[in-house]
Design a protein around this motif. Structure first.
Motif, short mmCIF file in Angstrom:
data_model
loop_
_atom_site.label_atom_id
_atom_site.label_comp_id
_atom_site.label_asym_id
_atom_site.label_seq_id
_atom_site.Cartn_x
_atom_site.Cartn_y
_atom_site.Cartn_z
N ARG A 68 -7.71 -7.10 8.07
CA ARG A 68 -7.43 -6.60 9.42
C ARG A 68 -5.96 -6.91 9.76
N ILE A 69 -5.29 -5.89 10.26
CA ILE A 69 -3.87 -5.99 10.56
C ILE A 69 -3.66 -5.67 12.03
N THR A 70 -3.06 -6.58 12.75
CA THR A 70 -2.74 -6.38 14.16
C THR A 70 -1.22 -6.31 14.30
N ALA A 71 -0.75 -5.25 14.96
CA ALA A 71 0.69 -5.06 15.10
C ALA A 71 0.96 -4.35 16.41
N PRO A 72 2.14 -4.55 17.00
CA PRO A 72 2.50 -3.84 18.23
C PRO A 72 2.97 -2.43 17.92
N ASP A 73 2.62 -1.49 18.79
CA ASP A 73 3.12 -0.13 18.62
C ASP A 73 4.51 0.00 19.24
N GLN A 74 4.99 1.22 19.38
CA GLN A 74 6.35 1.44 19.89
C GLN A 74 6.51 0.94 21.32
N THR A 75 5.41 0.94 22.08
CA THR A 75 5.47 0.48 23.47
C THR A 75 5.21 -1.01 23.61
N GLY A 76 4.85 -1.67 22.51
CA GLY A 76 4.55 -3.10 22.56
C GLY A 76 3.08 -3.42 22.66
N ALA A 77 2.24 -2.39 22.87
CA ALA A 77 0.79 -2.63 22.93
C ALA A 77 0.24 -2.91 21.53
N LEU A 78 -0.70 -3.84 21.44
CA LEU A 78 -1.26 -4.21 20.15
C LEU A 78 -2.20 -3.13 19.64
N ILE A 79 -2.07 -2.82 18.38
CA ILE A 79 -2.97 -1.87 17.73
C ILE A 79 -3.67 -2.59 16.57
N ASN A 80 -4.88 -2.19 16.30
CA ASN A 80 -5.66 -2.81 15.23
C ASN A 80 -5.88 -1.80 14.11
N GLN A 81 -5.69 -2.25 12.90
CA GLN A 81 -5.97 -1.46 11.71
C GLN A 81 -6.80 -2.31 10.76
N SER A 82 -7.52 -1.64 9.90
CA SER A 82 -8.24 -2.36 8.84
C SER A 82 -7.98 -1.66 7.52
N ALA A 83 -7.93 -2.45 6.47
CA ALA A 83 -7.71 -1.91 5.13
C ALA A 83 -8.78 -2.48 4.21
N VAL A 84 -9.46 -1.59 3.49
CA VAL A 84 -10.43 -2.01 2.49
C VAL A 84 -9.73 -2.00 1.13
N VAL A 85 -9.63 -3.17 0.52
CA VAL A 85 -8.91 -3.34 -0.74
C VAL A 85 -9.91 -3.41 -1.88
N ASP A 86 -9.84 -2.45 -2.79
CA ASP A 86 -10.71 -2.41 -3.96
C ASP A 86 -9.82 -2.66 -5.19
N ARG A 87 -9.73 -3.93 -5.59
CA ARG A 87 -8.85 -4.29 -6.71
C ARG A 87 -9.37 -3.76 -8.04
N GLN A 88 -10.69 -3.65 -8.16
CA GLN A 88 -11.25 -3.20 -9.43
C GLN A 88 -10.84 -1.75 -9.73
N ASN A 89 -10.77 -0.91 -8.69
CA ASN A 89 -10.44 0.50 -8.88
C ASN A 89 -9.04 0.84 -8.38
N ASP A 90 -8.24 -0.17 -7.99
CA ASP A 90 -6.87 0.05 -7.53
C ASP A 90 -6.82 1.03 -6.36
N LEU A 91 -7.63 0.75 -5.34
CA LEU A 91 -7.69 1.60 -4.15
C LEU A 91 -7.45 0.75 -2.91
N VAL A 92 -6.69 1.29 -1.97
CA VAL A 92 -6.53 0.69 -0.65
C VAL A 92 -6.79 1.78 0.38
N THR A 93 -7.77 1.57 1.24
CA THR A 93 -8.15 2.57 2.23
C THR A 93 -7.89 2.03 3.63
N PHE A 94 -6.98 2.68 4.35
CA PHE A 94 -6.64 2.27 5.72
C PHE A 94 -7.48 3.06 6.71
N SER A 95 -7.96 2.38 7.74
CA SER A 95 -8.56 3.03 8.90
C SER A 95 -7.61 2.80 10.07
#
Length: 230
Positions: A68-95
């Motif tokens: 889970r990644i929390t970061a401020p947007d251009q206006t300074g409001a916090l936005i939440n993202q999540s990334a599913v990391v599949d190391r076995q298949n070399d995949l990273v999926t962002f929501s």
């Protein structure tokens, strides 16, 4: 003459064998031997059976990690993202969730060097070849598992922001059945188009939508799409 022994009621007595054959050897305990052998074989079979059972029934080593990644947007409001990391298949999926609470998906297929964008408000998926900067960005999620984290908090004064313009090649539609399985599963109900990195849409072209992606390396990228002239 062959010496034989006979058992009397109180003692052993030596007697002459009457058949002239060789002396009878002591009887080996066959019954005890076979019982011991059977028991040993049974234990071995049970051990092998249990080993095979647990080897099949145990799930494979878990290779998926949700970050889970929390970061401020251009206006300074916090936005939440999540990334599913599949190391076995070399995949990273962002929501990626927009301020309107709509979620788009961005799939990094590192093995095949592709990025697939699935915006929530479009009926298409968009493909792009990965470049060096893309590999560097997702490397922070695929690094040594001994240093992995499940949450990242990015701060505005430490985060580098950049904008990338991507031109959609509307005439180069891709047959979804020719794609690898992760991409097929993501875009099975949509048309798929190739895109390429561009300098900008120019004044005569309109940007149709943008997707913001933030990485644990304190880099946030706004990917903005527009359609190239046919």
């Amino acid at each position: 003459m062959v010496r034989c022994w006979k058992h009397s009621e109180n003692r052993l007595e030596e007697a002459q064998c009457t058949d002239g054959g060789p002396a009878a050897s002591p009887r080996f305990p066959h019954k005890a031997f076979w019982l011991s052998l059977s028991a040993s074989l049974l234990l071995v079979i049970i051990a092998l059976g249990l080993t095979g059972h647990f080897g099949v029934s145990q799930p494979p080593t878990q290779s998926l990690q949700i970050v889970r990644i929390t970061a401020p947007d251009q206006t300074g409001a916090l936005i939440n993202q999540s990334a599913v990391v599949d190391r076995q298949n070399d995949l990273v999926t962002f929501s990626v969730t927009s301020p309107a609470n709509q979620t788009s998906t961005v799939l990094f297929d590192i093995k095949h060097g592709l990025i697939c964008y699935k915006p929530v408000d479009q009926d298409s998926c968009f493909l792009r070849n990965m470049e060096t900067s893309d590999y560097m960005n997702v490397h922070s999620l695929l690094r040594d598992p001994t240093h992995e984290q499940s949450q990242f908090q990015l701060y505005g004064n430490e985060t580098q922001r950049q904008t990338e313009f991507v031109g959609v090649l509307a005439t180069s539609q891709v047959d979804v059945t020719t794609l690898e399985e992760p991409l097929q599963a993501l875009c099975q109900d949509r048309s798929v188009h190739w895109t390429r990195r561009a300098e900008g849409p120019g004044k005569q072209r309109l940007v149709y939508f943008c997707i913001d992606i933030c990485f644990p390396s304190n880099i946030c990228v706004s990917v903005c799409f527009y359609y190239l002239p046919e």
